[in-house]
Design an enzyme around this catalytic site. Structure first.
Site, short mmCIF file in Angstrom:
data_model
loop_
_atom_site.label_atom_id
_atom_site.label_comp_id
_atom_site.label_asym_id
_atom_site.label_seq_id
_atom_site.Cartn_x
_atom_site.Cartn_y
_atom_site.Cartn_z
N SER A 1 7.34 8.19 4.23
CA SER A 1 8.55 7.37 4.32
C SER A 1 9.56 7.85 5.35
CB SER A 1 9.24 7.26 2.95
OG SER A 1 8.38 6.68 2.00
N GLY B 1 1.87 10.58 7.14
CA GLY B 1 1.86 10.22 5.73
C GLY B 1 2.14 8.75 5.47
N HIS B 2 2.04 8.39 4.19
CA HIS B 2 2.21 6.99 3.78
C HIS B 2 3.64 6.51 4.02
CE1 HIS B 2 3.49 9.32 0.24
NE2 HIS B 2 4.24 8.28 -0.07
N ASN B 3 3.75 5.25 4.41
CA ASN B 3 5.03 4.55 4.65
C ASN B 3 5.76 5.05 5.89
OD1 ASN B 3 4.58 3.16 2.27
ND2 ASN B 3 5.96 4.44 1.06
#
Length: 353
Positions: A279, A259-261
């Protein structure tokens, strides 16, 4: 191209026995090996299978009586899977070097090394940089501004979106997608997901006055380190403000979602159908088993092993082996599982009283 038993043993750093000048054309499983194959009988479990095939040479386990197994030559492999890695690398034919296809669509501002290979129907955007020795298959799309290090392999159907940077010797299997927008949305009022976290589900969820989800755009891109490999149909989402990162030497299996980050450390293994939510920070040398999941905004320490199907809902200290849903220490999970298995018998005994 045939290889002698002696040449293969030298490449593996292993001991060769018997008729070491014997030539073989490739590797095969013991039961189906022909006279020109090198049978892979690396443990005693494969000893009987050698008699079913016609191999004259084999890779065998330490202490095996190769002559009693009917072989003319043998290579002794103390560590079977390491020998397999070295042998398959040696026998795998090189990728075809055909230059740049006239059917590729390449922006005139792209900087491409002279020795790069680019297959037909690939699209290379403005300002893309492709390093020396890169091999790019057909139907690959590379967005504007992407940077690709030396010696990378991008197989058919790979998609690289904006703000993606690949280190050296990165291998992307078919249909990998890097740099797509993260799954990041917000509502005007606190959503039911936020309320559920705050109340731990004690209050019933209700329809919000305004159910609209507002997109949070992904501006941060993705940075992939040297010697990373990503399996077919896996995805790594772009970061929101800073880049999503995958550390050097990490290997990602098929159908994995990062996923993102997210930050994934060096030399990790992420196995098939695993997912890491936004994250989260994964340390170095972490193994995430098949179908395992890690929730968002967590920290997983160095050298952690997550068993297949585990679901991590809290931070994990370095060096832990975790199993279950929710994931707990392996010993705790096994004790809980044993106790659960005993429940029917305990209930029967209790009812008899």
């Amino acid at each position: 191209m045939p290889y002698s038993v002696q040449d293969i043993a030298a490449a593996l750093g292993a001991e060769a026995l018997g008729a070491v000048s014997l030539l073989v054309n490739g590797a095969a499983e013991p039961a189906s090996a022909g006279p020109h194959d090198l049978a892979l009988a690396m443990s005693p479990a494969y000893g009987d299978a050698l008699a079913q095939g016609n191999a004259r040479a084999a890779v065998i386990w330490p202490g095996a009586d190769w002559q009693a197994l009917g072989l003319e030559a043998a290579i002794v492999a103390p560590r079977a899977r390491l020998a397999m890695a070295q042998l398959t690398q040696m026998l795998d034919p090189p990728l075809p070097r055909t230059g740049i296809s006239p059917h590729a669509l390449i922006d005139e501002t792209a900087q491409i090394a002279d020795d790069a290979t680019i297959g037909p129907f690939s699209v290379i955007g403005a300002g893309v940089v492709i390093g020396p020795g890169c091999w790019i298959a057909d139907h690959v799309s590379i967005a504007a501004g992407v940077q690709i290090g030396a010696g990378c392999q991008l197989h058919a159907g790979v998609r690289l979106q904006r703000h993606v940077r690949l280190g050296a010797r990165v291998i992307l299997q078919p249909n990998v997608a890097i740099g797509g927008d993260g799954f990041s949305f917000v509502s005007v009022a606190p959503s039911n997901v936020e309320l559920a976290r705050e109340t731990l589900g004690e209050k019933p969820m209700q329809a919000p006055e305004d159910p609209t989800w507002h997109r949070i755009h992904s501006l941060g891109g993705v940075e992939i380190g040297d010697d990373v490999e990503i399996g077919a149909n896996s995805t790594v989402d772009a970061g929101t403000i800073r880049a999503t990162r995958v550390g050097q030497g990490t290997k990602i299996d098929n159908l994995v979602q990062v996923g993102h980050n997210v930050i994934v450390g060096d030399h990790c293994l992420l196995c098939a159908q695993a997912g890491v939510a936004g994250s989260t920070v994964i340390g170095d040398r972490v193994v995430v088993g098949g179908k395992a999941g890690v929730a968002d905004n967590l920290s997983v320490g160095d050298d952690v092993v997550l068993g297949g199907g585990s679901v991590v809902l809290s931070n994990v200290p370095a060096g832990r082996v975790m199993m279950g849903y929710p994931a707990t220490k392996m010993q705790t999970h096994i004790e809980s599982y044993k106790a659960l298995r005993r429940l029917p018998r305990m209930m029967r005994d209790l009812m008899k009283r």
